[in-house]
Design a protein around this motif. Structure first.
Motif, short mmCIF file in Angstrom:
data_model
loop_
_atom_site.label_atom_id
_atom_site.label_comp_id
_atom_site.label_asym_id
_atom_site.label_seq_id
_atom_site.Cartn_x
_atom_site.Cartn_y
_atom_site.Cartn_z
N ARG A 253 0.91 -1.22 -0.06
CA ARG A 253 -0.06 0.10 0.03
C ARG A 253 0.77 1.15 -0.08
O ARG A 253 0.56 2.23 -0.78
CB ARG A 253 -0.89 0.05 1.25
N PHE A 254 1.84 1.18 0.83
CA PHE A 254 3.13 2.45 0.91
C PHE A 254 3.26 2.59 -0.49
O PHE A 254 3.74 3.45 -0.94
CB PHE A 254 3.70 1.98 1.87
N LYS A 255 3.99 1.41 -1.14
CA LYS A 255 4.40 1.56 -2.83
C LYS A 255 3.28 2.42 -3.67
O LYS A 255 3.87 3.22 -4.46
CB LYS A 255 4.80 0.20 -3.16
N ASP A 256 2.30 1.71 -3.37
CA ASP A 256 1.26 2.35 -4.35
C ASP A 256 0.76 3.78 -4.12
O ASP A 256 0.76 4.56 -5.07
CB ASP A 256 -0.14 1.62 -4.18
N ILE A 257 0.99 4.28 -2.77
CA ILE A 257 0.57 5.77 -2.45
C ILE A 257 1.93 6.30 -2.70
O ILE A 257 1.76 7.54 -3.54
CB ILE A 257 0.68 5.71 -0.69
N SER A 258 2.98 5.96 -2.76
CA SER A 258 4.28 6.62 -3.15
C SER A 258 4.13 6.81 -4.80
O SER A 258 4.67 7.66 -5.14
CB SER A 258 5.60 6.03 -2.69
N GLU A 259 4.04 5.85 -5.42
CA GLU A 259 3.74 6.01 -6.75
C GLU A 259 2.80 7.02 -7.21
O GLU A 259 3.11 7.63 -8.15
CB GLU A 259 3.72 4.35 -7.44
N ALA A 260 1.59 6.98 -6.69
CA ALA A 260 0.54 7.76 -7.04
C ALA A 260 1.05 9.46 -6.83
O ALA A 260 1.07 10.19 -7.73
CB ALA A 260 -0.71 7.59 -6.26
N TYR A 261 1.73 9.61 -5.52
CA TYR A 261 2.10 10.89 -5.02
C TYR A 261 3.37 11.41 -6.23
O TYR A 261 3.26 12.64 -6.59
CB TYR A 261 2.52 10.92 -3.81
N ASP A 262 4.09 10.42 -6.53
CA ASP A 262 5.09 10.78 -7.44
C ASP A 262 4.71 11.34 -8.84
O ASP A 262 5.29 12.26 -9.42
CB ASP A 262 6.29 9.61 -7.84
N VAL A 263 3.53 10.90 -9.22
CA VAL A 263 3.08 11.25 -10.52
C VAL A 263 2.03 12.47 -10.05
O VAL A 263 2.32 13.69 -11.10
CB VAL A 263 2.25 10.33 -11.35
N LEU A 264 1.27 12.55 -9.21
CA LEU A 264 0.31 13.80 -9.16
C LEU A 264 0.80 15.06 -8.32
O LEU A 264 0.44 15.93 -8.52
CB LEU A 264 -0.91 13.01 -8.20
N SER A 265 1.99 14.67 -7.72
CA SER A 265 2.55 15.80 -7.21
C SER A 265 3.50 16.81 -8.16
O SER A 265 4.13 17.76 -7.89
CB SER A 265 3.65 15.58 -6.14
N ASP A 266 3.70 16.14 -9.53
CA ASP A 266 4.46 16.89 -10.43
C ASP A 266 3.61 17.47 -11.39
O ASP A 266 2.86 16.47 -11.94
CB ASP A 266 5.49 15.97 -11.06
N GLU A 267 3.23 18.47 -11.54
CA GLU A 267 2.64 19.14 -12.50
C GLU A 267 2.48 18.74 -13.93
O GLU A 267 1.33 18.26 -14.48
CB GLU A 267 2.59 20.78 -12.63
N LYS A 268 3.45 18.41 -14.51
CA LYS A 268 3.83 18.36 -15.65
C LYS A 268 3.25 16.62 -15.98
O LYS A 268 2.56 16.10 -16.85
CB LYS A 268 5.14 18.36 -16.30
N ARG A 269 3.78 15.82 -15.00
CA ARG A 269 3.37 14.47 -15.09
C ARG A 269 1.99 14.32 -14.84
O ARG A 269 1.44 13.17 -15.46
CB ARG A 269 4.42 13.75 -14.06
N ARG A 270 1.49 15.04 -14.00
CA ARG A 270 -0.06 15.00 -13.90
C ARG A 270 -0.64 15.18 -15.03
O ARG A 270 -1.75 14.43 -15.37
CB ARG A 270 -0.38 16.01 -12.60
N LYS A 271 -0.24 16.27 -15.90
CA LYS A 271 -1.06 16.65 -17.04
C LYS A 271 -0.93 15.31 -18.00
O LYS A 271 -1.80 15.14 -18.63
CB LYS A 271 -0.43 17.85 -17.76
N GLU A 272 0.20 14.93 -17.94
CA GLU A 272 0.39 13.77 -18.88
C GLU A 272 -0.53 12.60 -18.69
O GLU A 272 -0.88 11.93 -19.55
CB GLU A 272 2.05 13.35 -19.12
N TYR A 273 -0.30 12.35 -17.27
CA TYR A 273 -1.17 11.08 -16.79
C TYR A 273 -2.64 11.30 -17.12
O TYR A 273 -3.29 10.47 -17.72
CB TYR A 273 -0.95 11.01 -15.40
N ASP A 274 -3.24 12.56 -17.00
CA ASP A 274 -4.58 12.75 -17.14
C ASP A 274 -4.89 12.54 -18.63
O ASP A 274 -5.91 12.07 -19.17
CB ASP A 274 -5.04 14.16 -16.89
N GLU A 275 -4.18 13.10 -19.52
CA GLU A 275 -4.14 13.15 -20.99
C GLU A 275 -4.21 11.59 -21.37
O GLU A 275 -4.94 11.16 -22.14
CB GLU A 275 -2.97 13.89 -21.49
#
Length: 385
Positions: free
Chosen positions: A51-73
């Motif tokens: 669960r900690f790994k999943d949380i860290s992976e999610a935050y790693d993407v969503l905390s970065d504005e550019k990566r979050r945008k790419e992920y949403d697209e």
């Protein structure tokens, strides 16, 4: 793991935040979940670790504005059936890798980027070296006297946080042994798993993202390379701090890993009450008793100040109980170095026992003012209503 599997991962659901969550909300939620599921707080609990790994992976993407945008697209493209070719694939998905990952190349020789650029930017980030990791934030509390809160103080704080294990110097290996390079990720800490043209990276599960495997773990940190470390540091609390205020000290938290920046220290301040003085924002308050003659005739009264000489204030004739006087510059220190004011509330003291000349004088005063009934206006207004 295929690109479809990655994009179908709902990082918002993992963190439990809405898709329009602000960066502050995402960070706050991540901190709460990270503390709850951190491996150090759940020894031997593999579910908490995953669960900690999943949380860290999610935050790693969503905390970065550019990566979050790419992920949403990328998720939008999948949701809208944007990956299609001549025939359906497994689970109803079909892919035209040439068009999607080469952009306009092959169809016109242009320089347009395909969806491969999006995925490459989102998941293929790591290289062959594990990335530095920022240290955790640390929270603590301190109790100050009323005077220390007003004037500021330097106080010792004893804190316990995670730091490189002193026994093994952070390697995680028992003395006399050394970790070996993880054969799965070859020291990168991440592995690429692909299907067709996809090449997506994820933390290596064999070494847990460290890039090294410890065969003979340190007896103190059990191979994690991290251990609880207690330290005492002198912290300057600024003047004018208020009760329950939370102060952030940048870079004073837990040490980072692999050269990462240290976390921050958050100090919640508690202020002991004062037997005489109170506080309203940057102003101090005090209640001063005055005699009936002083209130009626006026005069000069002496008022104490916090940590300084007393001041004299002019009391106007006919002062009512509860009147507030102001001594400027005798309050709490502000951020700009100036001080607030001291608000002095007048409390008229009524004598409990009056005898002799004092009693006669009061009787004469009552007779002289009998026609000036202070309650007359009250009854008049009540009847008019």
């Amino acid at each position: 793991m295929s690109g479809k599997d990655y994009v179908e991962k709902d990082y918002y659901k993992v963190l439990g935040v809405p898709k329009d969550a602000s960066a502050t909300e995402i960070k706050k939620t991540y901190r709460k979940l990270a503390r709850e599921f951190h491996p150090d707080a759940n020894k031997g609990d593999t579910k908490a670790e995953d669960r900690f790994k999943d949380i860290s992976e999610a935050y790693d993407v969503l905390s970065d504005e550019k990566r979050r945008k790419e992920y949403d697209e990328a998720r939008t493209l999948f949701a809208n059936g944007g990956f299609r070719s001549g025939g359906p694939g497994a689970n109803g998905y079909s892919f035209d890798f040439g068009d999607l990952f080469n952009g306009s190349q092959g169809t016109g020789g242009g320089n347009g980027g395909g969806i491969g650029d999006v995925f490459g930017g989102l998941f293929n980030r790591g290289g062959r070296q594990p990335q530095p990791r920022r240290g955790a934030d640390v929270e603590t509390e301190v109790t100050l006297s009323f005077e220390e809160a007003v004037d500021g103080a330097t106080v010792p704080l004893r804190m316990t946080s995670q730091a490189p294990c002193r026994t093994c110097s952070g390697t995680g290996a028992k003395a006399g042994t050394t970790p070996r390079v993880c054969p799965t990720c070859v020291g990168a800490g991440t592995v690429s798993r692909g299907q067709g043209a996809f090449a997506l990276s994820e933390p290596c599960r064999d070494c847990r993202g460290r890039g090294m495997i410890v065969d003979d773990p340190c007896t103190d940190c059990h191979g994690s390379g991290r251990a609880s470390s207690a330290r005492t540091m002198q912290v300057r609390i600024p003047a004018g701090v208020q009760d329950a205020q939370r102060i952030r000290l940048k870079g004073k938290g837990a040490q980072g890993e692999r050269g990462g920046q240290p976390g921050d220290l958050y100090v919640t301040v508690h202020v002991d009450p004062h037997p005489v003085f109170g506080r309203k924002a940057d102003n101090l308050t005090v209640t001063v008793p005055v005699t009936f003659p002083e209130a009626a005739l006026g005069g000069t009264i002496e008022v104490p100040t916090l940590g300084g000489p007393s001041v004299k204030l002019k009391l106007p004739p006919g002062s009512a109980n509860g009147l507030t006087l102001r001594a400027r510059g005798k309050g709490a220190t502000r951020k700009d170095g100036t001080r607030g004011d001291l608000l002095v509330t007048v409390e008229v003291v009524v004598p409990q026992h009056v005898t002799g000349d004092a009693l006669e004088a009061l009787e004469q005063y009552r007779e002289a003012t009998a026609s000036d009934d202070p309650r007359a206006a009250l009854f008049k207004a009540a009847k008019g209503a």
